[in-house]
Design an enzyme around this catalytic site. Structure first.
Site, PDB file in Angstrom:
ATOM      1  N   TYR A  83      96.538 107.307 -50.672  1.00 21.77           N
ATOM      2  CA  TYR A  83      97.603 106.914 -51.595  1.00 21.77           C
ATOM      3  C   TYR A  83      97.560 105.408 -51.846  1.00 21.77           C
ATOM      4  CZ  TYR A  83     102.278 106.179 -53.551  1.00 21.77           C
ATOM      5  OH  TYR A  83     103.329 105.814 -54.355  1.00 21.77           O
TER       6      TYR A  83
ATOM      7  N   ASP B  94     103.519 108.207 -19.639  1.00 22.15           N
ATOM      8  CA  ASP B  94     104.329 107.285 -20.433  1.00 22.15           C
ATOM      9  C   ASP B  94     105.475 106.685 -19.628  1.00 22.15           C
ATOM     10  OD1 ASP B  94     102.647 108.149 -22.472  1.00 22.15           O
ATOM     11  OD2 ASP B  94     104.034 109.715 -23.091  1.00 22.15           O
TER      12      ASP B  94
END
Length: 517
Positions: A83, A231
């Site tokens: 895009y 994490d």
């Protein structure tokens, strides 16, 4: 931070932060900014280059996101991707239209031919595979642009105006499916933008610790939602480095962990110089999940219950207006939970805490939310975490609840725990674990007829999943040797009651996700 900067302008595509990750992988610092960021603000940041991302819109639509044309007058190089390429062409006087059946609508892996005299393709093979995802077509490119790549169906796969430093590609160089894609991005950074590669994980670690100390303040404390996964473990180490014993780690054992995992987490973190609290809440979570089959609803229930558990713990924590809640959210969690114009692919429990819980804290800390899994691991090593924690298998916050298709029960959870343990044990025995990024078992809701001991059975089908990936935004299914799969299958049907059929998932991401739910 005194680093060269590249700005990634976000137009709403799924792989936008992956572009940023590739830039950082090349040793160049970058930030992602929305396309609506004022041109004066972008200019004041003094970037050495811009990258326009992909997006779901068509540039010729009235509601499509556009960019201030003044950005092309700053004298700063621009790389447009998908895009972003079409937007650059459209803004600078070209024409973009919907592709017709006999023109350049392209999706997936596509054989592509490059002009290696173009700076972003120099030093690369003249042919390769690129990953396409576009239904629009540049019917006319702007004046001053040369065609620098083509495919069998499309004459203008890439365009370039070298004199102004403007480059555009219709494909996605940031995904693993594009051969030499990172090298193309590197060429743009170093050959076009003049990057020197002055950003490292060590610098990021130091600056993040300093930022956390400043944000939390000298008296602030932090309550961390600790799962024991990579994490939250890295986040615990990061916060411990920043504030030491003012960190409290709360580990919620929702009864949906892998076999022995709760005890392993407690043993690992109880040795740290931080306050560690384990909450055993199996019955509480299972009662809330009773009869629930929809995966999004399961995630929302678990997310809400996590919040209520933290609310209860916070009562004992004694929250003040100086305290923070910390969560180990990383970027795949953010983008798949929906960001900007991106679709919600799946909801994540650590982004669904009830407002009344969040409101009790001064703020939420999510310092890993711009990092991908491999970058989190690199940060963990920088912080001195042991390798067994850094390389721990990824495990979703909702746990086995989203690896049990349909309603969740303790019996199903126990069955899946045993099956998953056997799968992981056999993979480790053969050394295949070193070749895999993630592997796990899924208890499907499908039952079928089998024969055991000359008797008829009607039991569950177990699915095995294993993938290879570097960033967890794209992934390929792992080619585990047949003899290994055979041994795993034999053990599973012989040793785990309630399972009589084993299947192996051979779907990549995309179109599938890594988890089933």
């Amino acid at each position: 931070m005194n680093h060269q900067l590249v700005i990634v302008l976000d137009f709403g595509g799924q792989y936008n932060q992956l572009i940023a990750r590739r830039v950082r992988e090349c040793g160049v610092y970058c930030e992602v900014k929305p396309y609506t960021t004022p041109i004066a603000e972008l200019k004041a940041m003094d970037p050495i280059g811009f990258i326009f991302t992909g997006g779901p819109n068509s540039v010729y639509e009235d509601a499509a996101p556009h960019v201030d044309p003044a950005i092309f007058k700053l004298g700063i190089p621009v790389l447009g991707i998908c895009y972003g390429c079409q937007l650059m062409a459209h803004t600078l006087g070209g024409q973009v239209t919907a592709a017709q059946e006999d023109t350049a609508r392209e999706y997936g892996k596509t054989r592509t031919y490059y002009d290696t005299g173009c700076k972003i393709f120099q030093g690369l093979p003249a042919e390769g595979t690129s990953w396409m995802s576009h239904g629009d077509y540049m019917a006319m490119v702007p004046a001053g642009f040369a065609l620098t790549a083509h495919s069998d169906n499309c004459p203008n796969v890439a365009i370039a105006d070298a004199s102004r430093g403007f480059y555009g590609v219709q494909f996605h160089p940031e995904v693993n499916h594009t051969q030499n894609g990172t090298r193309m991005i590197r060429n743009f950074l170093f050959e076009v933008c003049g990057a020197t590669g002055d950003w490292t994980m060590g610098n990021y670690c130091k600056s993040t610790v300093a930022r956390l100390r400043e944000e939390i303040g000298p008296r602030g404390r932090v309550l961390l939602a600790l799962s024991g996964g990579v994490d939250s473990s890295v986040l615990a180490a990061l916060l411990a480095e920043a504030i030491g014993d003012r960190l409290t780690c709360v580990f919620v054992d929702h009864g949906l962990m892998r076999k022995h995992e709760g005890d392993e987490v407690e043993n690992a973190f109880s040795k740290w110089k931080v306050r560690f609290v384990r909450v055993n809440a199996e019955e509480r979570f299972l009662s809330k999940l009773a009869g629930v089959e929809d995966p999004q609803e399961k995630r929302h229930i678990i997310g809400a219950e996590f919040g209520y558990v933290f609310r209860d713990e916070a009562e004992q924590f004694g929250i003040t207006d100086q305290d923070f809640l910390a969560q180990g959210t990383i970027y795949p969690d953010v983008i798949e939970s929906g960001k900007g114009d991106a679709d919600v692919i799946k909801s994540h429990h650590n982004r669904l805490l009830p407002p009344e819980v969040v409101a009790r804290f001064k703020g939420i800390l999510e310092p890993l939310d711009l990092l991908f899994k491999d970058e989190v691991r690199a940060l963990g090593r920088e912080l001195g975490l042991p390798e067994y924690l850094v390389m721990r298998q990824p495990f979703p916050g909702p746990g086995l609840a989203i690896r049990i298709i349909g309603a969740v029960t303790k019996e199903k959870a126990d069955t899946l725990r045993e099956a998953d343990a056997i799968y992981r044990e056999e993979i480790a025995k053969t050394g295949e674990d070193k070749n895999l990024s993630q592997y796990f078992a899924v208890l499907t809701n499908s039952r079928s007829v089998g024969v055991m001991g000359d008797g008829r059975t009607y039991d569950y089908t177990l699915a095995l999943r294993a993938v290879t990936t570097s960033d967890f935004m794209t992934a390929d299914w792992a080619r585990i040797p047949y003899e290994v799969l055979d041994k795993i299958s034999v053990r599973l049907v012989n040793e785990v009651k309630g399972i009589n059929r084993i299947v192996y998932d051979i779907t990549s991401k995309p179109p599938a996700t890594i988890e089933w739910e």
